[in-house]
Design an enzyme around this catalytic site. Structure first.
Site, PDB file in Angstrom:
ATOM      1  N   ASN A 175      21.432 -15.719  39.276  1.00  0.00           N
ATOM      2  CA  ASN A 175      21.719 -15.822  37.662  1.00  0.00           C
ATOM      3  C   ASN A 175      19.559 -14.830  38.122  1.00  0.00           C
ATOM      4  O   ASN A 175      18.848 -16.139  39.692  1.00  0.00           O
ATOM      5  CB  ASN A 175      20.932 -17.495  37.939  1.00  0.00           C
ATOM      6  CG  ASN A 175      20.386 -18.311  36.282  1.00  0.00           C
ATOM      7  OD1 ASN A 175      20.889 -17.763  35.466  1.00  0.00           O
ATOM      8  ND2 ASN A 175      19.535 -18.952  35.667  1.00  0.00           N
ATOM      9  N   ILE A 186      22.182  -9.895  37.397  1.00  0.00           N
ATOM     10  CA  ILE A 186      24.026  -9.901  37.683  1.00  0.00           C
ATOM     11  C   ILE A 186      24.819  -8.341  38.163  1.00  0.00           C
ATOM     12  O   ILE A 186      25.685  -8.345  37.709  1.00  0.00           O
ATOM     13  CB  ILE A 186      24.537 -10.291  36.783  1.00  0.00           C
ATOM     14  CG1 ILE A 186      23.690 -11.852  36.461  1.00  0.00           C
ATOM     15  CG2 ILE A 186      26.024 -10.493  36.189  1.00  0.00           C
ATOM     16  CD1 ILE A 186      23.977 -12.558  35.008  1.00  0.00           C
ATOM     17  N   HIS A 236      32.656 -22.894  24.402  1.00  0.00           N
ATOM     18  CA  HIS A 236      31.816 -23.085  23.338  1.00  0.00           C
ATOM     19  C   HIS A 236      32.697 -22.612  21.775  1.00  0.00           C
ATOM     20  O   HIS A 236      31.820 -21.546  21.170  1.00  0.00           O
ATOM     21  CB  HIS A 236      29.690 -23.209  23.377  1.00  0.00           C
ATOM     22  CG  HIS A 236      29.916 -23.421  23.890  1.00  0.00           C
ATOM     23  ND1 HIS A 236      28.326 -22.858  25.095  1.00  0.00           N
ATOM     24  CD2 HIS A 236      29.734 -24.653  25.466  1.00  0.00           C
ATOM     25  CE1 HIS A 236      27.852 -24.556  25.667  1.00  0.00           C
ATOM     26  NE2 HIS A 236      29.050 -25.641  25.938  1.00  0.00           N
ATOM     27  N   CYS A 246      45.574 -24.887   3.582  1.00  0.00           N
ATOM     28  CA  CYS A 246      45.391 -26.727   3.244  1.00  0.00           C
ATOM     29  C   CYS A 246      44.150 -26.446   2.628  1.00  0.00           C
ATOM     30  O   CYS A 246      43.937 -28.123   2.621  1.00  0.00           O
ATOM     31  CB  CYS A 246      45.444 -27.030   4.846  1.00  0.00           C
ATOM     32  SG  CYS A 246      43.897 -26.660   5.742  1.00  0.00           S
ATOM     33  N   ARG A 273      18.085 -20.337  24.064  1.00  0.00           N
ATOM     34  CA  ARG A 273      17.549 -21.170  24.656  1.00  0.00           C
ATOM     35  C   ARG A 273      16.553 -21.219  25.150  1.00  0.00           C
ATOM     36  O   ARG A 273      15.754 -22.292  26.286  1.00  0.00           O
ATOM     37  CB  ARG A 273      19.125 -22.505  25.358  1.00  0.00           C
ATOM     38  CG  ARG A 273      19.861 -23.453  24.679  1.00  0.00           C
ATOM     39  CD  ARG A 273      20.261 -23.914  25.245  1.00  0.00           C
ATOM     40  NE  ARG A 273      21.848 -25.177  24.673  1.00  0.00           N
ATOM     41  CZ  ARG A 273      22.414 -24.190  24.364  1.00  0.00           C
ATOM     42  NH1 ARG A 273      23.603 -23.517  24.897  1.00  0.00           N
ATOM     43  NH2 ARG A 273      23.840 -24.843  23.679  1.00  0.00           N
TER      44      ARG A 273
END
Length: 253
Positions: free
Chosen positions: A225, A243, A126, A162, A41
């Protein structure tokens, strides 16, 4: 929060972790980019180079499914060689110590499991791109088998149980979030006494509500961050930096 320098903030982070009894971590793309995983993003992320494939288009079109799988196999080559960084490993150490009750992640790369966390300790809101699943019966499917089938037939395979469509086990654009995982994530956020955000811009909902849930239930909030987030003002401590560097050594005896 009276800390100003990085060293002061880092010392405060260590104190907060030592004092906490029930820690929940919430991780986003920023922790994985430090392991060489491209993000999606950011201004230079993958979605700036190509349009994301919508869930309804995947279901409706064989051509779209083939394109989705083509992209997935390319991306998974990066994921396969990526290794957990010190941020991932610090969380694994905190879990081993009994302090970390869960890691909620927006990431789909499986690096938390590579670091030593079990599937049960990771809430993948996600999904996970390292395997496939039938959209009807949810039967897990090995992606190497999918790739071999597509190469051999030129068509996307169907579920052997299936006959349903098989897709990488991730949440695509337009696909409903997994309600069971979101419920567990919200419950853990409400039950913790320290909620640590690692590498998330906190701009994607409903996941961005989780820090607010933690604060509403009297947990302390830490945000680590690279860039500022909309919730820095809510945090008891925020650190703008790498980080891996910030978490290095945390959780060691």
């Amino acid at each position: 929060m009276d800390c100003n320098s990085y060293d002061e903030k880092h010392a405060r982070l260590i104190d907060m972790i030592n004092e906490a009894e029930r820690i929940v971590a919430f991780t986003g793309a920023g922790i994985s980019t430090e392991s060489g995983i491209p993000d999606f993003r950011s201004p230079n992320g993958l979605w700036s180079q190509m349009d994301p494939i919508m869930y309804d288009d995947f279901v409706a079109s064989e051509e779209t499914r083939l394109e989705d799988w083509r992209r997935r196999f390319i991306m998974n080559k990066d994921f396969a060689i990526a290794k957990p960084n010190e941020g991932h490993l610090a969380l694994a150490r905190l879990a081993q110590s009994g302090k970390l009750i869960s890691t909620i992640t927006q990431n789909i790369d499986g690096l938390h499991q590579k670091s030593g966390l079990s599937d049960e300790q990771v809430i993948e809101i996600h999904g996970n791109c390292t395997y496939g699943a039938c959209l009807d019966c949810e039967e897990p499917v090995d992606l190497h088998w999918v790739e071999r089938q597509i190469k051999a037939t030129g068509a996307t395979p169907r579920c052997s149980k299936c006959g349903g469509l098989i897709k990488a086990a991730i949440i695509s654009f337009g696909q409903a979030m997994p309600q069971d995982k979101m419920h567990r994530a919200m419950q853990d956020a409400a039950d913790c006494d320290l909620f640590i955000v690692l590498g998330s811009s906190l701009q994607v909902y409903p996941a961005a509500n989780l820090p607010q849930i933690a604060k509403h239930h009297d947990a302390q909030l830490v945000i680590i961050n690279r860039d500022p987030t909309p919730f820095d003002g809510l945090a008891d401590l925020y650190i703008h930096g790498e980080i891996g560097t910030t978490m290095q050594g945390i959780g060691r005896p």
